[in-house]
Scaffold this motif. Structure first.
Motif, PDB file in Angstrom:
ATOM      1  N   ILE A  77      -3.386   2.938   7.081  1.00 22.77           N
ATOM      2  CA  ILE A  77      -2.495   3.567   6.103  1.00 22.77           C
ATOM      3  C   ILE A  77      -1.213   4.069   6.763  1.00 22.77           C
ATOM      4  O   ILE A  77      -0.133   3.960   6.192  1.00 22.77           O
ATOM      5  CB  ILE A  77      -3.225   4.717   5.378  1.00 22.77           C
ATOM      6  CG1 ILE A  77      -4.381   4.159   4.549  1.00 22.77           C
ATOM      7  CG2 ILE A  77      -2.272   5.507   4.494  1.00 22.77           C
ATOM      8  CD1 ILE A  77      -5.270   5.211   3.942  1.00 22.77           C
ATOM      9  N   THR A  78      -1.306   4.565   7.982  1.00 21.39           N
ATOM     10  CA  THR A  78      -0.154   5.213   8.602  1.00 21.39           C
ATOM     11  C   THR A  78       0.727   4.271   9.420  1.00 21.39           C
ATOM     12  O   THR A  78       1.836   4.640   9.777  1.00 21.39           O
ATOM     13  CB  THR A  78      -0.616   6.361   9.521  1.00 21.39           C
ATOM     14  OG1 THR A  78      -1.502   5.837  10.505  1.00 21.39           O
ATOM     15  CG2 THR A  78      -1.295   7.456   8.719  1.00 21.39           C
ATOM     16  N   THR A  79       0.288   3.060   9.724  1.00 18.91           N
ATOM     17  CA  THR A  79       1.092   2.161  10.554  1.00 18.91           C
ATOM     18  C   THR A  79       1.432   0.876   9.806  1.00 18.91           C
ATOM     19  O   THR A  79       0.774   0.511   8.839  1.00 18.91           O
ATOM     20  CB  THR A  79       0.343   1.786  11.847  1.00 18.91           C
ATOM     21  OG1 THR A  79      -0.879   1.140  11.505  1.00 18.91           O
ATOM     22  CG2 THR A  79       0.063   2.998  12.696  1.00 18.91           C
ATOM     23  N   GLY A  80       2.459   0.192  10.282  1.00 20.47           N
ATOM     24  CA  GLY A  80       2.814  -1.129   9.769  1.00 20.47           C
ATOM     25  C   GLY A  80       3.585  -1.133   8.462  1.00 20.47           C
ATOM     26  O   GLY A  80       3.507  -2.091   7.712  1.00 20.47           O
ATOM     27  N   TRP A  81       4.356  -0.102   8.200  1.00 18.35           N
ATOM     28  CA  TRP A  81       5.112  -0.057   6.956  1.00 18.35           C
ATOM     29  C   TRP A  81       6.388  -0.876   7.099  1.00 18.35           C
ATOM     30  O   TRP A  81       7.183  -0.657   7.993  1.00 18.35           O
ATOM     31  CB  TRP A  81       5.438   1.386   6.581  1.00 18.35           C
ATOM     32  CG  TRP A  81       4.236   2.107   6.077  1.00 18.35           C
ATOM     33  CD1 TRP A  81       3.331   2.793   6.809  1.00 18.35           C
ATOM     34  CD2 TRP A  81       3.792   2.157   4.731  1.00 18.35           C
ATOM     35  NE1 TRP A  81       2.348   3.290   5.999  1.00 18.35           N
ATOM     36  CE2 TRP A  81       2.605   2.918   4.709  1.00 18.35           C
ATOM     37  CE3 TRP A  81       4.274   1.657   3.532  1.00 18.35           C
ATOM     38  CZ2 TRP A  81       1.899   3.176   3.538  1.00 18.35           C
ATOM     39  CZ3 TRP A  81       3.568   1.917   2.367  1.00 18.35           C
ATOM     40  CH2 TRP A  81       2.401   2.668   2.374  1.00 18.35           C
TER      41      TRP A  81
END
Length: 82
Positions: free
Chosen positions: A5-9
């Motif tokens: 959820i927190t990485t790869g945006w």
């Protein structure tokens, strides 16, 4: 899961999240269950970074190159006399 959820945006993930949130808000105000399902799908795929090709499910193997010798077959000619 928190790491997913927190990485790869990236831009497309943010776009899916925004469209999904907008669809959910519109579905809530208009009491539209089908729009809520579509918005929920987009929102969750963006949040968890999943989808058709997000997990590599659409990977196809590259084509195998054949050698030129295999492409050329010997051609036999037959002379036709009138």
């Amino acid at each position: 899961m928190l790491r997913t959820i927190t990485t790869g945006w990236n831009f497309m993930r943010w776009l899916r999240l925004g469209v999904g949130a907008y669809a959910l808000a519109s579905a809530y105000t208009g009491s539209d269950k089908l729009l809520a399902a579509a918005g929920g799908f987009l929102f969750l795929t963006a949040l968890f970074n999943i989808g058709c090709c997000g997990s590599g499910a659409c990977y196809t193997t590259p084509p195998v190159k054949r050698s030129k010798a295999a492409d050329t077959d010997e051609i036999v000619f037959e002379e036709v006399k009138p």
